[in-house]
Design a protein around this motif. Structure first.
Motif, mmCIF file in Angstrom:
data_model
loop_
_atom_site.group_PDB
_atom_site.id
_atom_site.type_symbol
_atom_site.label_atom_id
_atom_site.label_comp_id
_atom_site.label_asym_id
_atom_site.label_seq_id
_atom_site.Cartn_x
_atom_site.Cartn_y
_atom_site.Cartn_z
ATOM 1 N N ILE A 165 -12.105 -3.279 -8.201
ATOM 2 C CA ILE A 165 -11.688 -3.219 -6.862
ATOM 3 C C ILE A 165 -12.129 -2.074 -5.974
ATOM 4 O O ILE A 165 -12.466 -1.080 -6.597
ATOM 5 C CB ILE A 165 -10.159 -2.886 -6.590
ATOM 6 C CG1 ILE A 165 -9.665 -1.617 -7.137
ATOM 7 C CG2 ILE A 165 -9.595 -4.174 -7.273
ATOM 8 C CD1 ILE A 165 -7.989 -1.391 -7.108
ATOM 9 N N GLY A 166 -12.222 -2.140 -4.760
ATOM 10 C CA GLY A 166 -12.814 -0.840 -3.932
ATOM 11 C C GLY A 166 -11.726 0.390 -3.643
ATOM 12 O O GLY A 166 -12.132 1.233 -3.839
ATOM 13 N N ASP A 167 -10.533 -0.233 -3.193
ATOM 14 C CA ASP A 167 -9.510 0.809 -2.906
ATOM 15 C C ASP A 167 -8.116 0.123 -3.418
ATOM 16 O O ASP A 167 -7.985 -1.047 -3.807
ATOM 17 C CB ASP A 167 -9.531 1.004 -1.499
ATOM 18 C CG ASP A 167 -10.455 1.638 -0.947
ATOM 19 O OD1 ASP A 167 -11.034 2.765 -1.207
ATOM 20 O OD2 ASP A 167 -11.163 0.981 0.008
ATOM 21 N N ALA A 168 -7.307 1.509 -3.785
ATOM 22 C CA ALA A 168 -5.971 0.946 -4.344
ATOM 23 C C ALA A 168 -5.127 0.139 -3.381
ATOM 24 O O ALA A 168 -4.547 -0.824 -3.823
ATOM 25 C CB ALA A 168 -5.119 2.369 -4.785
ATOM 26 N N GLU A 169 -5.596 0.352 -2.082
ATOM 27 C CA GLU A 169 -4.807 -0.576 -1.047
ATOM 28 C C GLU A 169 -5.184 -2.020 -1.117
ATOM 29 O O GLU A 169 -4.490 -2.848 -0.550
ATOM 30 C CB GLU A 169 -5.123 -0.018 0.371
ATOM 31 C CG GLU A 169 -6.480 -0.039 1.003
ATOM 32 C CD GLU A 169 -6.562 0.141 2.634
ATOM 33 O OE1 GLU A 169 -5.595 0.885 2.998
ATOM 34 O OE2 GLU A 169 -7.671 -0.165 2.835
#
Length: 216
Positions: free
Chosen positions: A2-6
């Motif tokens: 994934i790119g970001d946790a969000e």
């Protein structure tokens, strides 16, 4: 993965699985993560265009644990050096991440290469955590070092991000999120057995400070 946790807010059950891909990184937004995604996509493209061999991948979180190299320069040792130096003594941002011991990754590569039934992608993560949590696990054995003992409030962390060499947008997208990862496949199909992150961190930090990191 994934790119970001969000990003996980859009996933079923808000949990990362082998079905998920990094769709938010780019050349200008977290290019390192983007490069890994492009490399794996290209590997799968090549694999699907031939029938001489099959591709099996392992996708680890942040790699921790002892190093074979006498002067390790990977990202996990960089974080550990910052902990030992006191750079984070006033606190650190709670950036969501997963960790896995380097020995589990080595085992997973061998299993992926030689187990006849191994196929597809495999997430490798012992635990979901953050920098402050990892530092607190070191306190029983290394409490004399100026380890970060508290988390910086998100607004403060975002405000001082440039001074720490971090991008404000990255902190906004990664602080305050729980990062859940399903490692069922790596446990079941590759036989990976994850050791506790605390044991891995203690070995890594002990190796680091034994090589000259400054004690308080």
């Amino acid at each position: 993965m994934i790119g970001d946790a969000e990003d996980i807010l859009t996933y079923p059950g808000r949990t990362v699985t082998e079905d998920n891909w990094n769709t938010t990184s780019s050349l200008t937004r977290e290019p390192y993560s983007y490069s890994k995604t492009l490399a794996e996509l290209e590997a799968w493209r090549i694999a699907q265009e031939q029938n001489r061999w099959r591709l099996v991948t392992v996708n680890p979180g942040l790699v921790i644990g002892p190093a074979l190299n006498s002067s390790p320069t990977n990202e996990s040792f960089t974080i550990a050096r910052q902990m030992a130096s006191g750079r984070m003594r006033f606190g650190a941002p709670r950036i969501a991440l997963t960790v896995v011991d380097v020995r589990e990754i080595a085992y997973a590569h061998l299993a992926a290469a030689f187990l006849p039934g191994a196929e597809g992608r495999h997430l490798l993560a012992a635990e979901s955590t953050d920098v402050v949590d990892l530092a607190r696990r070191l306190l029983p054995a290394f409490g004399s070092y100026p380890l970060p003992r508290r988390d910086l409030p998100k607004p403060l962390a975002v405000a001082v991000a440039p001074a720490a060499g971090l991008e404000r947008g990255f902190l906004r997208r990664n602080i305050g999120y729980d990062l859940r990862v399903d490692t069922t496949k790596s446990r079941r199909d590759l036989g990976v057995r994850y050791r506790p992150a605390q044991a891995s961190m203690e070995e890594m930090f002990g190796q680091l400070v034994g090589r000259g990191a400054s004690a308080p």
